[in-house]
Write an enzyme that holds these catalytic residues in place. Sequence first.
Site, PDB file in Angstrom:
ATOM      1  N   GLU A  61      37.025 111.796  96.709  1.00  0.00           N
ATOM      2  CA  GLU A  61      35.825 111.253  97.342  1.00  0.00           C
ATOM      3  C   GLU A  61      36.017 109.748  97.436  1.00  0.00           C
ATOM      4  OE1 GLU A  61      36.081 111.557  94.080  1.00  0.00           O
ATOM      5  OE2 GLU A  61      35.480 109.519  93.526  1.00  0.00           O
ATOM      6  N   SER A  97      38.796  92.503  89.025  1.00  0.00           N
ATOM      7  CA  SER A  97      39.202  93.869  89.376  1.00  0.00           C
ATOM      8  C   SER A  97      39.827  94.004  90.763  1.00  0.00           C
ATOM      9  CB  SER A  97      38.002  94.815  89.258  1.00  0.00           C
ATOM     10  OG  SER A  97      36.910  94.349  90.031  1.00  0.00           O
ATOM     11  N   LYS A 145      42.323 100.287  91.111  1.00  0.00           N
ATOM     12  CA  LYS A 145      42.190 101.730  91.345  1.00  0.00           C
ATOM     13  C   LYS A 145      43.539 102.451  91.453  1.00  0.00           C
ATOM     14  CE  LYS A 145      37.546 102.220  93.062  1.00  0.00           C
ATOM     15  NZ  LYS A 145      37.022 100.843  93.219  1.00  0.00           N
TER      16      LYS A 145
HETATM   17  C1  LIG Z   1      35.804 100.409  92.926  1.00  0.00           C
HETATM   18  C2  LIG Z   1      35.798  99.042  92.421  1.00  0.00           C
HETATM   19  C3  LIG Z   1      35.016  98.668  91.299  1.00  0.00           C
HETATM   20  C4  LIG Z   1      34.056  99.598  90.622  1.00  0.00           C
HETATM   21  O1  LIG Z   1      34.609 100.721  90.022  1.00  0.00           O
HETATM   22  P1  LIG Z   1      34.794 100.852  88.454  1.00  0.00           P
HETATM   23  O2  LIG Z   1      35.190 102.259  88.260  1.00  0.00           O
HETATM   24  O3  LIG Z   1      33.460 100.535  87.811  1.00  0.00           O
HETATM   25  O4  LIG Z   1      35.828  99.885  88.041  1.00  0.00           O
HETATM   26  C5  LIG Z   1      35.126  97.365  90.831  1.00  0.00           C
HETATM   27  N1  LIG Z   1      35.926  96.464  91.432  1.00  0.00           N
HETATM   28  C6  LIG Z   1      36.680  96.784  92.516  1.00  0.00           C
HETATM   29  C7  LIG Z   1      37.537  95.739  93.121  1.00  0.00           C
HETATM   30  C8  LIG Z   1      36.633  98.073  93.042  1.00  0.00           C
HETATM   31  O5  LIG Z   1      37.378  98.370  94.120  1.00  0.00           O
END
Ligand SMILES: *Cc1c(COP(=O)(O)O)cnc(C)c1O
Length: 397
Positions: free
Chosen positions: A112, A378, A90
């Site tokens: 948000e 992610s 993010k």
């Molecule tokens: C917020 C988040 C997501 C989901 O958000 P996307 O916009 O779909 O990527 C996925 N993995 C992690 C670790 C997150 O913090």
Amino acid sequence: MKNFNVDVNGYYGDFGGAYIPEILYKNVEELKNKYQKIIDDPSFQKEYNDLLRDYVGRPSPLYLANRLSEKYSCKIYLKREDLNHTGAHKINNSIGQVLLARRMNKTRIIAETGAGQHGVATATVCALMNMECIIYMGKTDVERQKLNVQKMEMLGAKVVPVTSGNMTLKDATNEAIRDWCCNPSDTYYVIGSTVGPHPYPDMVARLQSVISKEIRQQLKEKEGREKPDYLIACVGGGSNAAGTIYHYLNDEDVKIVLAEAGGKGIDSGQSAATIQLGRLGIIHGSKTLIMQSEDGQIEEPYSISAGLDYPGIGPLHAYLASAGRSTVLAVNDDEAMRAAFELTKLEGIIPAIESAHALGALEKVKFKQDDVVVLCLSGRGDKDMETYIKYFNLINE
Ligand SMILES: *Cc1c(COP(=O)(O)O)cnc(C)c1O
């Protein structure tokens, strides 16, 4: 060949657009007219890339997970977004948008947040750049995600608990939009995923596209070819997935497999499998698939992972799925949890529960022995330890 990029009106096929209140028209128009020029400007690129390198720690490693590969009889590389500063992808987006806000002479940042990850990333960048920062968060989430609230406050942000509706992400988003309507001239709204009115979905995808830019280079070095056979990512709103696939969209020999949150099962009434269960409607300024009742009321989504329970889906992903460019699988809570413990045991990496959904897709795909798979990890699991421990105690009782 199909065009998978956004068109001039902000649509991906039937999905997208900018459905906004009159009062925001000027702001969104201004953003639409400026974002590409500013992002492509060499001085912006230098500032952005320097911060990604020295502050975030990019490029994030592309790690060949040997024991995981053995288990699934193919070659699995993990794109380590979990190693970024603040623990997930993010921050790539927050840095880009706050830099953009500065160049548009905005002095006040609003955002948000659901679980708090986007709030923490944005508060972090605002501290770094000395910007005022207000984070809207549902009261239910404020209570559930205390540590993230404390981090945001320590970073100097003001966290506003939202008490309307179910007091979760959807309501926090409505409140942020309301703030923007009241303060259109000095305020910039940092959206945390590939959702919202055009140009946000495209802008966020571009800011996250550094992920696939790096994958191409890293795979070239490691495998002698830029293209994997499979790309796998989880989707909440769709930003880590968009970043992972961005520079491969037109390489149709690269298969895209996305994991959405099946919750307790897609027929259980408790899930967040928006692409499989959603119907066309408008949410947060965008025409896309939405979890809704017969009479069009938005339904509260459910997932064990707080980052995936959004009732909509970015318009890019609604389009890719409808056009057959991506395969979307629902991965249930139990499958994701099992996959998280498996990765921890095999590779010594505790993933975020969101990322564990992408890992949960591995057992649902039939790989060939020489397939090269790149999976976007992610985020890291620190924030989820309480959920993991509770679950682990439960199944071992
Ligand atoms: C917020 C988040 C997501 C989901 O958000 P996307 O916009 O779909 O990527 C996925 N993995 C992690 C670790 C997150 O913090």
